[in-house]
Design an enzyme around this catalytic site. Structure first.
Site, short mmCIF file in Angstrom:
data_model
loop_
_atom_site.label_atom_id
_atom_site.label_comp_id
_atom_site.label_asym_id
_atom_site.label_seq_id
_atom_site.Cartn_x
_atom_site.Cartn_y
_atom_site.Cartn_z
N GLY A 68 0.84 -1.19 0.00
CA GLY A 68 0.00 0.00 0.00
C GLY A 68 0.86 1.23 0.00
O GLY A 68 2.02 1.21 0.44
N GLN A 73 2.83 10.00 1.33
CA GLN A 73 4.13 9.33 1.40
C GLN A 73 5.04 9.70 0.24
O GLN A 73 6.24 9.40 0.28
CB GLN A 73 3.96 7.82 1.47
N CYS A 126 6.18 0.05 7.69
CA CYS A 126 5.76 1.19 6.87
C CYS A 126 6.92 1.65 6.01
O CYS A 126 8.06 1.74 6.48
CB CYS A 126 5.30 2.34 7.78
N LEU A 127 6.62 1.95 4.75
CA LEU A 127 7.67 2.41 3.84
C LEU A 127 8.25 3.75 4.27
O LEU A 127 9.37 4.09 3.89
CB LEU A 127 7.11 2.51 2.41
N HIS A 168 -4.24 1.09 7.59
CA HIS A 168 -2.90 1.69 7.59
C HIS A 168 -2.84 2.84 6.59
O HIS A 168 -2.35 3.94 6.91
CB HIS A 168 -1.88 0.61 7.25
N GLU A 169 -3.34 2.61 5.37
CA GLU A 169 -3.24 3.64 4.34
C GLU A 169 -4.18 4.80 4.62
O GLU A 169 -3.82 5.97 4.41
CB GLU A 169 -3.51 3.04 2.95
N HIS A 172 -2.70 7.13 7.11
CA HIS A 172 -1.75 8.08 6.53
C HIS A 172 -2.45 9.36 6.09
O HIS A 172 -1.91 10.47 6.24
CB HIS A 172 -1.05 7.46 5.31
#
Length: 214
Positions: A68, A73, A126-127, A168-169, A172
């Site tokens: 995702g 991000q 997480c990226l 999660h997304e 963000h």
């Protein structure tokens, strides 16, 4: 002191971001864009630019690799995210985590609410927080509403690992990182997770690191 130049219109800034081609730079924790909360998308990019931006998000997500990616991000404060999970995991992990394949999806202006009372806790990464993971307890089932990239309404119940991904997304887009919801005593390097806590459930980590599970 010179007056700073005005911020470029959003579409122009996205065009500049896409110009080099290839994966986009991923913003790391500490950048204010990850904490500001994203603005509702209301056609600011136009259909063609939106399609190109969505494809760039997908390319960036897959190259990272991740399952995702949200627009903040990559430095764009709009309520847009993409998800995709081939779920290449052993059966025991699939069963324990409810991790099933998810096709590529675009989430525009998403919001979620808990559906049911069950909660599940697993290691999450997480990226934008590279190198670490921590255990996060989340609703095991959520109702997600919003739109797709064509403006068609989205109203769907997600369960298991897909529910974790969309939470999660969407977080963000609300200026939240998974660490805000994590059991911080569980925080582990990716190497430690691989070597010590790769079991389907985090029960062993909870016992050794002394943190609660739901």
């Amino acid at each position: 002191m010179a007056t700073p130049p005005p911020r470029a219109p959003l579409a122009e800034r996205v065009e500049e971001l896409l110009a080099p081609g290839g994966p986009l730079p991923i913003v790391a924790a500490g950048d204010p864009v990850l904490r500001a909360g994203a603005a509702r998308y209301d056609g600011e990019l136009g259909p063609d630019l939106l399609d190109r931006f969505v494809e760039a998000l997908r390319v960036t997500m897959l190259a990272a690799p991740g399952v995702g990616l949200a627009a903040p991000q990559v430095g764009v404060g709009l309520r847009i995210a993409v998800i995709e999970d081939p779920a290449p995991v052993p059966d025991e992990v699939r069963l324990a985590r409810g991790r099933v394949p998810q096709p590529f999806r675009v989430l525009v202006n998403p919001a979620y609410e808990q559906a049911g009372s069950e909660r599940a806790a697993f290691f999450e990464g997480c990226l934008s927080v590279p190198g670490y993971q921590a255990v996060v307890a989340r609703p095991a089932q959520v109702r997600l509403t919003g739109e797709d990239e064509r403006g068609r309404p989205l109203d769907e119940v997600f369960t298991g690992w897909p529910a974790r991904i969309v939470q999660h997304e969407t977080d963000h887009l609300d200026g939240l990182l998974y660490l805000d919801r994590a059991e911080l005593r569980s925080l582990s390097s990716n190497r430690a997770v691989l070597e010590r806590w790769a079991q389907p459930s985090p029960a062993g980590a909870a016992k050794a690191l002394d943190f609660p599970l739901p």
